[in-house]
Scaffold this active site. Structure first.
Site, PDB file in Angstrom:
ATOM      1  N   ASP A   9       0.869  -1.163   0.000  1.00 54.81           N
ATOM      2  CA  ASP A   9       0.000   0.000   0.000  1.00 54.81           C
ATOM      3  C   ASP A   9       0.919   1.231   0.000  1.00 54.81           C
ATOM      4  O   ASP A   9       2.073   1.149   0.415  1.00 54.81           O
ATOM      5  CB  ASP A   9      -0.875  -0.058   1.248  1.00 54.81           C
ATOM      6  CG  ASP A   9      -1.718   1.177   1.429  1.00 54.81           C
ATOM      7  OD1 ASP A   9      -2.266   1.672   0.427  1.00 54.81           O
ATOM      8  OD2 ASP A   9      -1.841   1.634   2.582  1.00 54.81           O
ATOM      9  N   ASP A  11      -0.153   5.111   0.676  1.00 49.37           N
ATOM     10  CA  ASP A  11      -0.391   6.148   1.687  1.00 49.37           C
ATOM     11  C   ASP A  11      -0.450   5.546   3.097  1.00 49.37           C
ATOM     12  O   ASP A  11      -1.239   4.641   3.367  1.00 49.37           O
ATOM     13  CB  ASP A  11      -1.695   6.895   1.382  1.00 49.37           C
ATOM     14  CG  ASP A  11      -1.632   7.611   0.037  1.00 49.37           C
ATOM     15  OD1 ASP A  11      -0.639   8.318  -0.206  1.00 49.37           O
ATOM     16  OD2 ASP A  11      -2.559   7.462  -0.774  1.00 49.37           O
TER      17      ASP A  11
HETATM   18 MG   LIG Z   1      -2.955   3.289   3.242  1.00 44.67          MG
END
Ligand SMILES: [Mg+2]
Ligand SMILES: [Zn+2]
Length: 177
Positions: A9, A11
């Protein structure tokens, strides 16, 4: 031969989440999490493909363009390159909820794309993310996950967790800091 991969992932894992859930819409707003590039270097050195899978609904909502995101990712890869890390792919979902796409996590579309593009071995691969939707997307694709839970936030029961990407990478690679 199938390869092992870490699905990352973005962010809150690679770069710092902005206050109030605001979208990173330009490079000036992008700041690497502490230890993130070191973590990716460790994982890469251990033979994992590095495949970023990121929901970027800001595009679907008209808050940024595909070009804005491409610019951020180009600079992210350049900076990582200077730090000795090569990302194998950066996949994104630009869609808003109502687009009903197959790629927005917790759906597994981006993971499935990575698996087929790189002949990924699901059993030896993991997703590392800071949202339950990351872990759910992994589960839907048949791969395990590590949830990043920053210090001070409560970790849900029954999930493999780590306080940061670096801690997760150290656990995965078995290296001592
Ligand atoms: Mg995230
Ligand atoms: Zn999508």
């Amino acid at each position: 031969m199938k390869r092992k991969a870490i699905f990352l992932d973005r962010d809150g894992v690679i770069n710092v989440r902005l206050p109030g859930g605001a979208y990173v819409t330009r490079w000036e707003e992008f700041a690497f999490c502490e230890g993130a590039s070191e973590a990716m270097k460790l994982l890469q050195r251990s033979g994992y493909l590095l495949l970023v899978v990121t929901n970027q609904r800001g595009i679907g909502r008209g808050l940024m363009t595909e070009d804005d995101l491409a610019d951020i990712h180009r600079r992210m890869k350049e900076e990582l390159g200077r730090r000795g890390v090569t990302l194998d792919a950066v996949l994104h979902c630009p869609h808003d909820h109502d687009a009903k796409c197959r790629c927005r996590k917790p759906l597994p579309g981006m993971i499935e794309e990575g698996v087929s593009r790189f002949a990924v071995d699901r059993d030896s691969s993991l997703i590392i993310g800071d949202s339950l939707s990351d872990i759910e997307a992994g589960r839907a694709a048949g791969i395990g996950g590590i949830l990043v839970v920053p210090p001070g936030e409560r970790a849900p029961e029954g999930l493999r967790t780590a306080p940061s990407l670096l801690d997760a990478a150290l656990a995965v690679t078995g290296e001592v800091r």
